[in-house]
Write a protein that holds these residues in place. Structure first.
Motif, PDB file in Angstrom:
ATOM      1  N   TRP A  90       0.843  -1.211   0.000  1.00 52.52           N
ATOM      2  CA  TRP A  90       0.000   0.000   0.000  1.00 52.52           C
ATOM      3  C   TRP A  90       0.876   1.259   0.000  1.00 52.52           C
ATOM      4  CZ3 TRP A  90      -3.748  -3.444  -0.284  1.00 52.52           C
ATOM      5  CH2 TRP A  90      -5.079  -3.039  -0.364  1.00 52.52           C
ATOM      6  N   LEU A  93       2.905   1.622  -3.538  1.00 52.45           N
ATOM      7  CA  LEU A  93       2.080   2.082  -4.662  1.00 52.45           C
ATOM      8  C   LEU A  93       1.343   3.374  -4.311  1.00 52.45           C
ATOM      9  CD1 LEU A  93       0.580  -1.243  -6.049  1.00 52.45           C
ATOM     10  CD2 LEU A  93       2.593   0.007  -6.801  1.00 52.45           C
ATOM     11  N   ASP A  94       1.458   3.809  -3.080  1.00 52.40           N
ATOM     12  CA  ASP A  94       0.757   4.997  -2.595  1.00 52.40           C
ATOM     13  C   ASP A  94      -0.718   4.926  -2.979  1.00 52.40           C
ATOM     14  OD1 ASP A  94       0.899   7.257  -1.043  1.00 52.40           O
ATOM     15  OD2 ASP A  94       1.094   8.603  -2.748  1.00 52.40           O
ATOM     16  N   VAL A  95      -1.356   3.911  -2.464  1.00 51.22           N
ATOM     17  CA  VAL A  95      -2.745   3.636  -2.826  1.00 51.22           C
ATOM     18  C   VAL A  95      -3.687   4.777  -2.425  1.00 51.22           C
ATOM     19  CG1 VAL A  95      -4.726   2.149  -2.332  1.00 51.22           C
ATOM     20  CG2 VAL A  95      -2.461   1.133  -2.735  1.00 51.22           C
ATOM     21  N   ALA A  96      -3.460   5.343  -1.246  1.00 50.90           N
ATOM     22  CA  ALA A  96      -4.469   6.236  -0.655  1.00 50.90           C
ATOM     23  C   ALA A  96      -4.628   7.548  -1.395  1.00 50.90           C
ATOM     24  CB  ALA A  96      -4.100   6.522   0.794  1.00 50.90           C
ATOM     25  N   ARG A 140      -5.522   1.026  -7.783  1.00 51.05           N
ATOM     26  CA  ARG A 140      -4.323   0.775  -6.979  1.00 51.05           C
ATOM     27  C   ARG A 140      -4.557  -0.276  -5.908  1.00 51.05           C
ATOM     28  NH1 ARG A 140      -0.968   6.441  -6.737  1.00 51.05           N
ATOM     29  NH2 ARG A 140      -0.997   6.630  -9.006  1.00 51.05           N
ATOM     30  N   ILE A 141      -5.752  -0.363  -5.395  1.00 48.17           N
ATOM     31  CA  ILE A 141      -6.030  -1.410  -4.402  1.00 48.17           C
ATOM     32  C   ILE A 141      -5.782  -2.775  -5.045  1.00 48.17           C
ATOM     33  CG2 ILE A 141      -7.886  -2.560  -3.118  1.00 48.17           C
ATOM     34  CD1 ILE A 141      -9.034   0.260  -2.554  1.00 48.17           C
TER      35      ILE A 141
ATOM     36  N   GLN B 199       2.489  10.200  -0.853  1.00 45.20           N
ATOM     37  CA  GLN B 199       1.975  11.203   0.068  1.00 45.20           C
ATOM     38  C   GLN B 199       2.745  11.168   1.386  1.00 45.20           C
ATOM     39  OE1 GLN B 199      -2.163  12.268   0.559  1.00 45.20           O
ATOM     40  NE2 GLN B 199      -2.741  10.452  -0.584  1.00 45.20           N
ATOM     41  N   ASN B 635      -3.367   9.044  -9.697  1.00 41.66           N
ATOM     42  CA  ASN B 635      -4.372   8.663  -8.703  1.00 41.66           C
ATOM     43  C   ASN B 635      -5.596   9.582  -8.807  1.00 41.66           C
ATOM     44  OD1 ASN B 635      -5.220   6.903  -6.716  1.00 41.66           O
ATOM     45  ND2 ASN B 635      -3.685   7.502  -5.221  1.00 41.66           N
TER      46      ASN B 635
END
Ligand code: FES
Ligand code: FES
Lengths: 153, 729
Positions: A90, A93-96, A140-141, B199, B635
């Motif tokens: 997580w 990949l910097d999912v958030a 990304r998840i 981030q 994203n």
């Protein structure tokens, strides 16, 4: 009344009414605010924790139903071998985006990979469809679950 | 992927920039971190944004609220680049609301990148200049003879080197240069801008650390639930306060008179308790009776009926009329007429509205997830009768914004309840509160008439837009600009508007206006294309023509060449024109908003039963010459695209003046099993970089409806999508 709990490997006590959902016991009584409130009716998965390794929705699980189950929350995920791998993927990949749903996503993904180390796309859909991401980080998840499973470069 | 990582500072709501003295170019020269003295081992502040510690760790303030758009990472990146430090040595701190130090602080309109691209790079460069000046003074050399490597000032001639940490204290005493005077790096020298950087809060997010407004805890804090009328603004007639107070853990229940402004404190009943669960349980026992209200007979059905009559009547107002639409229509080879509708939508941030407030020492201190803190401070001051300087607003991370948190109604509520309760209070809305007390994306009705000639060219375009408002005032976010495409691109163009009154709060939802206008405009273009037997891509390129920039400048104008370029790219990447199996189709659409040019192609499969699955979306984007953080940029685009698709499946409806939906069972959000594959391509045009929080959303909606037409021959003119209308046969 006072309930004896095992949360993230620690013995804890919560003096609350029997119908209090585990979610609010974790957040307000025990100060573990990583588990999130999103809907309160088992629709969004933001409150997902593990009870003896199985994912449950803490918002609809009254404290009296916990019994002696071992509870693992996002704060304890790193102590699970799979949980640490999922958190790592997580992060890489910097999912958030906003991040609010991600504790629940990570707990669901961890439960999935613990049971099924090499999930197909359909397996991922089935296991993760209970977790809403309002920021829609689903691309990304999916990628992060595959990465944690060692399925992609 | 070369990812550079750093660590964020922890959740530190008490951290506060303290102003001391004025400065050049709007910068404040001194800065201290609350609770820390000016000892030799503390960071030295170069300006309101940058402090350098002796060990070389650089603390950079992010001025704007973080709502998931990645601003807490991308704005400090701009400063760090020109300051010339390694990103791993940067720590990021969220600013408090402080317009004196930071100017306007907000998350909205995808404005942060265009507004700060120059300014924050200059802030970083000014800090670097002060470090150079300090070294120059130490070494007795000209500052111009010095260069920097990340974190180090170098005098090549004498081979002297000094770290930023060693120079910081002296640098802080140097005169700050005029921001406009400092030279900036050439893009080819960037080490941070353009890198995929995670981030700054990622580690805290994945381990469940307290970050969000709802995670706030204060010593002695109580919890509150607040019941408001389902009819917006109705007053409390009666409530069983005793019943609520009888619930274990409940401390107090009280009626709040409130006002009439949707943005402020509306009437209701507050329940304050030792835990939120107790507060909410108490609230369920209140049995509140609400007074009659003037809007309690409004309904979605009623609006539709009124809209029909308004569309048939003479328009309230003509916003634009170029050429002669009626003459052109009657001279057209073919005409097309169509009615379009889109519904109210809720923002549904996953973190419900909440706010923590503490009245102490004559001051109201607030911790809130907000997109617009200063108006929040003003509304709290007004509601409580306090001077604005006695209201302090700390911005927490927001669990989503999407425009909802541009309004600070929950701040006014928490402040009032905390003052009344005489203790720190955290107010948390239930999901149902949140969905029933939103500022909704307004519904809208469009009656279109279009004409085409023998060659399939558009000869006339008329849009009678029926929306909400009273007198001269359009309801918030319910208007349409007279320059909206295809105005200025069709010789005979007319935009009329009629309005009906509304008792429901409305407001901006991600890509406001555009999220609805793109659907109707780009769908109707498709209708005209098919009526004229012209390929939808070809039709769009014809409409854009070879006009170049339409309007006065890049800021206010519409650059047809940039749009045509993304249309061509989207078509090429999606293999537009390839044959597809039955019930599978591709659709294209474009839209310009928030200074970004976007064209998107969607590929959908419509099952026999009418269920729509969007399988893939190709995005072609022109947001200028530089992507600041590709990791965040992708994203945002993927999120916007899926958000747009999600909006096609839900609706907020009104009955008896009340919202019918309350939770995700009745207002569905798209889930992972319905998420498409997304392929994004950027055109790097020679324009300043612009924001990505919104502009990718609008085109996906008509791209999908146009694809549904290609797959089924059925034209979607009304949202949400209804499977029964798209079933085979
Ligand atoms: S809060 Fe439990 S599922 Fe949404
Ligand atoms: S990252 Fe915002 S809800 Fe998932």
């Amino acid at each position: 009344m006072a309930y004896e709990l095992n949360v993230n490997g620690k013995a804890m006590t919560a003096d609350v009414d029997a119908d209090t959902p585990l979610l609010w016991v974790l957040r307000d009584t025990l100060g573990l605010v990583g588990t999130k409130y999103g809907c309160g009716i088992a629709q969004c998965g933001a409150c997902t924790v593990h009870a003896d390794g199985a994912p449950i929705r803490a918002c609809v699980t009254p404290i009296e139903a916990i019994g002696g189950a071992q509870i693992t929350t996002i704060e304890g995920a790193a102590s699970l071998e799979v949980g640490a791998r999922v958190q790592q993927a997580w992060s890489e990949l910097d999912v958030a985006q906003c991040g609010y749903c991600q504790p629940g996503q990570i707990m669901s993904a961890t439960a999935l990979l613990a049971e099924n180390p090499a999930p197909s796309d359909a397996d991922i859909d089935a296991a993760m469809a209970g977790n809403i991401c309002r920021c829609a980080t689903y691309v990304r998840i999916r990628a992060a679950i595959k990465r944690a499973a060692g399925q992609e470069a | 992927m070369g990812i550079i990582s750093n660590i964020t500072e922890g959740f530190s709501p008490s951290r506060r920039a303290v102003l001391a003295g004025g400065g050049a170019g709007g910068l404040v020269l001194a800065f201290s971190l609350a609770g820390k003295g000016a000892a030799a081992d503390t960071p030295a502040a170069l300006n309101a944004y940058v402090a350098v510690a002796p060990d070389g760790i650089v603390t950079i303030v992010s001025k704007n609220p973080e709502i998931g758009q990645g601003i807490k990472t991308s704005l400090p990146m701009l400063i760090a680049e020109e300051l010339d430090v390694d990103w791993v040595n940067v720590r990021t701190v969220q600013a408090d609301n402080d317009p004196v130090a930071y100017g306007r602080q907000f998350a909205g309109g995808s404005m942060a990148t265009p507004l700060h691209w120059d300014q924050l790079r200059q802030v970083g460069a000014a800090g670097r200049a002060m470090l150079l000046a300090a070294a120059a003074a130490d070494w007795g050399v000209e500052a111009a003879s010095l260069t920097t490597e990340p974190g180090v000032v170098v005098h090549a001639a004498s081979r002297r080197r000094a770290t930023y940490g060693a120079l910081a204290a002296k640098a802080a005493t140097q005169t700050a240069p005029e921001l406009s005077s400092v030279p900036l790096k050439d893009a080819s020298a960037y080490r941070i801008i353009g890198q995929p950087i995670p981030q700054v809060d990622t580690a805290a997010i994945v381990t469940g650390q307290p970050l969000f407004g709802i995670d706030m805890r204060l010593p002695g804090m109580l919890y509150a639930a607040y019941a408001k009328a389902p009819v917006f603004g109705a007053k409390v007639a009666s409530a069983d306060l005793a019943a609520a107070q009888g619930v274990k853990g409940v401390r107090r229940a009280f009626v709040v008179e409130g006002g009439t402004e949707f943005d402020g404190l509306l009437p209701g009943v507050a329940v304050v308790a030792d835990s939120w669960w107790a507060a909410n349980k108490g609230r369920q026992g209140l049995n509140v009776q609400w007074a009659d209200h003037s809007t309690s007979s409004q309904s979605t059905q009623g609006y539709a009926g009124q809209a029909r009559s308004l569309a048939e009547a003479k328009a309230g107002k003509t916003l634009r009329h170029d050429g002669d639409v009626e003459a052109a229509l009657s001279g057209s080879a073919k005409t097309v007429e169509a009615d379009y509708f889109y519904p109210f939508l809720s923002h549904a941030t996953l973190e419900p509205q909440n706010c923590t407030a503490h009245f102490h020492d004559g001051k109201m201190e607030i911790w809130a997830p907000t997109q617009l803190p200063e108006p929040g401070r003003q509304i709290v001051a007004k509601t409580l009768g306090l001077a604005p300087e006695n209201v302090i607003v700390h911005m927490t991370r927001s669990g989503g914004g999407f425009g909802r948190r541009l309004m600070n109604d929950y701040m006014a509520e928490a402040a009032w309840i905390a003052k009344e309760a005489g203790a720190p209070v955290k107010l948390v809305w239930t999901r149902e509160d949140d969905m029933r007390h939103d500022f909704y994306r307004p519904a809208g009705f469009h009656h279109f008439r279009g004409g085409i000639d023998d060659a399939g060219n558009v000869t006339a375009w008329a849009n009678h837009f029926v929306t909400f408002g009273e007198g001269e005032a359009t309801a918030r976010s319910a208007g349409m600009a007279p320059t909206e495409f295809p105005a200025r691109f069709i010789d005979n163009y007319r935009l009329d508007v009629s309005m009906m009154p509304l008792g429901v709060p409305t407001g901006p939802l991600r890509a406001p206006g555009s999220n609805a206008i793109a659907f109707v405009v780009q769908s109707f273009i498709d209708e005209l294309a098919h009526a004229g037997g012209v390929d939808p891509v070809e039709m769009r390129l014809r409409l854009l023509g070879d006009r170049g920039l339409v309007g006065d400048d890049a800021r206010s104008g519409y650059d047809a060449a940039r749009m045509a370029a993304v249309v061509r790219l989207a078509a090429e990447k999606s293999a537009w024109g390839e044959g597809l199996e039955p019930r599978r189709g591709k659709g294209i659409a474009f839209h310009y908003s928030h200074l970004g040019y976007f064209a998107e192609v969607a590929e959908v499969v419509v099952a026999e039963d009418g269920t729509v699955k969007v399988e893939k979306v190709w995005v072609a984007a022109d947001v200028g010459r530089q992507i600041i953080n590709p990791l965040g940029a992708l994203n945002q685009i993927e999120g916007s695209v899926i958000d747009g698709i999600s909006e096609m499946f839900g609706e907020i409806t009104i009955k008896d003046g009340q919202v019918e939906q309350g939770n995700f069972d009745t207002f569905p959000l798209l889930r992972i099993d319905a998420a498409p594959v997304i392929e994004t391509h950027f055109i790097k045009s020679d324009n300043p970089p612009t924001g990505l929080g919104e502009p990718a959303l609008p085109p996906v909606v008509p791209a999908v409806t146009n694809a549904i037409f290609a797959a089924t021959g059925k034209r979607v003119r009304s949202l949400p999508l209804r499977a029964e209308e798209l079933a085979a046969g």
